[in-house]
Every structure is written in C-alpha cells, then in structure tokens.
Write an enzyme that holds these catalytic residues in place. Structure first.
Site, PDB file in Angstrom:
ATOM      1  CG  HIS A  92      29.175  59.478  50.789  1.00 25.79           C
ATOM      2  ND1 HIS A  92      28.261  60.263  51.430  1.00 25.79           N
ATOM      3  CD2 HIS A  92      29.886  60.313  49.992  1.00 25.79           C
ATOM      4  CE1 HIS A  92      28.412  61.533  51.047  1.00 25.79           C
ATOM      5  NE2 HIS A  92      29.378  61.586  50.167  1.00 25.79           N
ATOM      6  CE  LYS A 135      30.109  71.135  50.204  1.00 22.73           C
ATOM      7  NZ  LYS A 135      30.122  69.676  50.016  1.00 22.73           N
ATOM      8  NE  ARG A 157      28.106  62.929  43.224  1.00 29.51           N
ATOM      9  CZ  ARG A 157      27.667  63.989  43.867  1.00 29.51           C
ATOM     10  NH1 ARG A 157      26.548  63.924  44.540  1.00 29.51           N
ATOM     11  NH2 ARG A 157      28.340  65.119  43.861  1.00 29.51           N
ATOM     12  CB  SER A 170      25.358  65.328  51.818  1.00 28.51           C
ATOM     13  OG  SER A 170      26.172  64.192  51.786  1.00 28.51           O
TER      14      SER A 170
HETATM   15  N1  COA Z   1      27.191  59.659  46.661  1.00 30.06           N
HETATM   16  C1  COA Z   1      26.485  60.668  47.138  1.00 30.06           C
HETATM   17  N2  COA Z   1      26.958  61.907  47.277  1.00 30.06           N
HETATM   18  C2  COA Z   1      28.214  62.114  46.904  1.00 30.06           C
HETATM   19  C3  COA Z   1      29.024  61.091  46.388  1.00 30.06           C
HETATM   20  C4  COA Z   1      28.465  59.817  46.270  1.00 30.06           C
HETATM   21  N3  COA Z   1      29.139  58.797  45.787  1.00 30.06           N
HETATM   22  N4  COA Z   1      30.216  61.615  46.096  1.00 30.06           N
HETATM   23  C5  COA Z   1      30.157  62.908  46.425  1.00 30.06           C
HETATM   24  N5  COA Z   1      28.947  63.204  46.909  1.00 30.06           N
HETATM   25  C6  COA Z   1      28.436  64.525  47.288  1.00 30.06           C
HETATM   26  C7  COA Z   1      28.516  64.804  48.735  1.00 30.06           C
HETATM   27  O1  COA Z   1      27.368  64.325  49.385  1.00 30.06           O
HETATM   28  C8  COA Z   1      28.586  66.311  48.731  1.00 30.06           C
HETATM   29  O2  COA Z   1      27.292  66.787  48.567  1.00 30.06           O
HETATM   30  P1  COA Z   1      26.836  68.213  49.090  1.00 30.06           P
HETATM   31  O3  COA Z   1      27.701  69.218  48.401  1.00 30.06           O
HETATM   32  O4  COA Z   1      25.448  68.236  48.663  1.00 30.06           O
HETATM   33  O5  COA Z   1      27.021  68.212  50.591  1.00 30.06           O
HETATM   34  C9  COA Z   1      29.370  66.625  47.454  1.00 30.06           C
HETATM   35  O6  COA Z   1      29.207  65.489  46.645  1.00 30.06           O
HETATM   36  C10 COA Z   1      30.826  66.804  47.640  1.00 30.06           C
HETATM   37  O7  COA Z   1      31.187  66.164  48.804  1.00 30.06           O
HETATM   38  P2  COA Z   1      32.486  65.327  49.108  1.00 30.06           P
HETATM   39  O8  COA Z   1      32.832  64.400  48.023  1.00 30.06           O
HETATM   40  O9  COA Z   1      32.281  64.767  50.453  1.00 30.06           O
HETATM   41  O10 COA Z   1      33.534  66.400  49.065  1.00 30.06           O
HETATM   42  P3  COA Z   1      33.581  67.603  49.975  1.00 30.06           P
HETATM   43  O11 COA Z   1      33.565  68.766  49.072  1.00 30.06           O
HETATM   44  O12 COA Z   1      32.581  67.563  51.042  1.00 30.06           O
HETATM   45  O13 COA Z   1      34.976  67.312  50.635  1.00 30.06           O
HETATM   46  C11 COA Z   1      37.338  67.278  50.839  1.00 30.06           C
HETATM   47  C12 COA Z   1      36.122  67.677  50.021  1.00 30.06           C
HETATM   48  C13 COA Z   1      37.057  67.138  52.314  1.00 30.06           C
HETATM   49  C14 COA Z   1      37.853  65.963  50.314  1.00 30.06           C
HETATM   50  C15 COA Z   1      38.352  68.406  50.580  1.00 30.06           C
HETATM   51  O14 COA Z   1      37.772  69.630  50.952  1.00 30.06           O
HETATM   52  C16 COA Z   1      39.635  68.199  51.354  1.00 30.06           C
HETATM   53  O15 COA Z   1      40.483  67.471  50.931  1.00 30.06           O
HETATM   54  N6  COA Z   1      39.772  68.890  52.504  1.00 30.06           N
HETATM   55  C17 COA Z   1      40.957  68.839  53.333  1.00 30.06           C
HETATM   56  C18 COA Z   1      41.764  70.131  53.175  1.00 30.06           C
HETATM   57  C19 COA Z   1      42.578  70.075  51.909  1.00 30.06           C
HETATM   58  O16 COA Z   1      43.501  69.326  51.770  1.00 30.06           O
HETATM   59  N7  COA Z   1      42.197  70.957  50.961  1.00 30.06           N
HETATM   60  C20 COA Z   1      42.849  71.051  49.694  1.00 30.06           C
HETATM   61  C21 COA Z   1      42.263  70.085  48.696  1.00 30.06           C
HETATM   62  S1  COA Z   1      43.028  70.226  47.131  1.00 30.06           S
END
Ligand code: COA
Length: 162
Positions: free
Chosen positions: A18, A42, A91, A129
């Site tokens: 990140h 989650k 990724r 994560s």
């Molecule tokens: N390095 C390491 N890990 C990474 C990464 C990187 N560069 N990019 C993504 N990841 C991982 C994260 O660690 C996470 O891992 P995990 O599943 O093992 O915990 C996974 O990829 C996805 O995480 P992230 O990119 O943080 O996305 P998320 O699914 O946690 O979050 C939101 C998604 C918050 C952006 C999305 O749910 C959102 O927009 N929420 C607001 C409500 C909304 O508008 N919803 C409608 C969306 S269309």
C-alpha cells in the site's frame, strides 16, 4: 483546479505494498487522500480507529497526503472532498475482476470520477493484508512487508488476543 485523488481501502493493516502505491500515486497529484474504510464483507483485526492511527504513523505527515475515515459510498466521499480520481493498485490478474467491477460501478454512480490503476513494486506484489495477519498471528516475522510501527502493532494485537 488542484488534482485530488483518493486511495481507499480497508488497510487491515497497511502494508509496504500500500505504501508503495501511495508514494507512486502522490507524485502525480496535488493531494492524495488515503481513505480508511470499514469493510462490511470482512471481519477486521484492527478497529477503524486503529487502522486510521496506524496509517498516520506510517505516512508520518508526508506532504500532500491526508488520511481520512471513509463512511458511506466512495463516490459521495469523493464529491465531498472535491476529488476526481480514484487510485487502485493492481497486483496480479486475480485482482482484475474485482477492480473492474468496482471501477465500472463507481463510474455508473459518478460518471466524471476516473479510476486509475498503478502497478506496485515487484517486491510487494505477493503481499496482502490477510497473509500478513496470518503470518503475524502464528508469530512469524513480518518486518520486510510492513512498517516497523505496524509490525509492533501486530505483535501487541496477537499478544493480547492469545
Ligand atoms: N499491496 C498489498 N496489498 C494490497 C495492495 C497492495 N498494493 N492492494 C490491495 N491489497 C490487498 C489488501 O491488503 C486486501 O487484502 P486482504 O483481502 O487480504 O485484506 C485486498 O488487497 C483488497 O483490499 P483493498 O484494496 O484495501 O480493498 P478493500 O476490498 O479492502 O476495499 C473499498 C475496498 C474500501 C475501496 C471498497 O469496498 C469501497 O469503495 N467501499 C466504500 C463503499 C462503496 O462505495 N462501495 C461500492 C464500491 S463500487
């Protein structure tokens, strides 16, 4: 008009991957907002407050970067913050389907909001994560994949939980 972008995620916890995306993206905008979201699908290890504080420590007042809590829809938050760009890290191919779906849903909700994808460094490509949480839970060393502050927060969390 200043270029304001949002990098949203659950950051449970923030990883070196990140951080890599944050540094890359921040070079191209006037302000990058890191938005910490509750992830409804989650079960999180750290509370929203803990994740917010951790990101603040890791980024340590980096110029041009702000950390915010995200509550509600990302498109509404973007409008409130005057942002017109969403940043996501890609990724591997496995990320694509989910990212594609979110990008198109966000565009449907807010047609002028663009999503851009950044490729993180090769060294961080395999990190997530959840894999870090699992390694830390069983006492493994995560110092190469998270900031020292996060490594110690993980140690504390699992010491309390055990
Ligand atoms: N390095 C390491 N890990 C990474 C990464 C990187 N560069 N990019 C993504 N990841 C991982 C994260 O660690 C996470 O891992 P995990 O599943 O093992 O915990 C996974 O990829 C996805 O995480 P992230 O990119 O943080 O996305 P998320 O699914 O946690 O979050 C939101 C998604 C918050 C952006 C999305 O749910 C959102 O927009 N929420 C607001 C409500 C909304 O508008 N919803 C409608 C969306 S269309």
């Amino acid at each position: 008009m200043p270029k304001i972008a949002i990098y949203a995620g659950s950051f449970d916890p923030i990883t070196r991957g990140h951080e890599d995306v944050i540094k890359r993206a921040s070079q191209f905008v006037d302000k990058l907002i890191v938005a910490v979201a509750p992830n409804l699908s989650k079960q999180s290890l750290f509370t929203l407050e803990e994740r917010f504080d951790m990101i603040g420590e890791v980024l340590n007042g980096h110029e041009g970067i702000e950390v915010h809590r995200l509550d509600g829809l990302l498109v509404d938050f973007a409008a409130k913050m005057g942002a017109n760009l969403l940043v996501r890290g890609l990724r591997a191919v496995s990320d694509f389907e989910y990212e594609f779906q979110m990008a198109l849903m966000n565009r449907t909700l807010s047609p002028n909001l663009e999503t851009i994808f950044m490729v993180p460094s090769v060294e961080t490509t395999y990190i997530s994560s959840s894999i870090i949480r699992e390694v830390a839970k069983y006492g493994g060393d995560v110092k190469d994949v998270v900031h020292p502050y996060v490594a110690s927060a993980l140690r504390l969390k699992f010491a309390h939980n055990s």
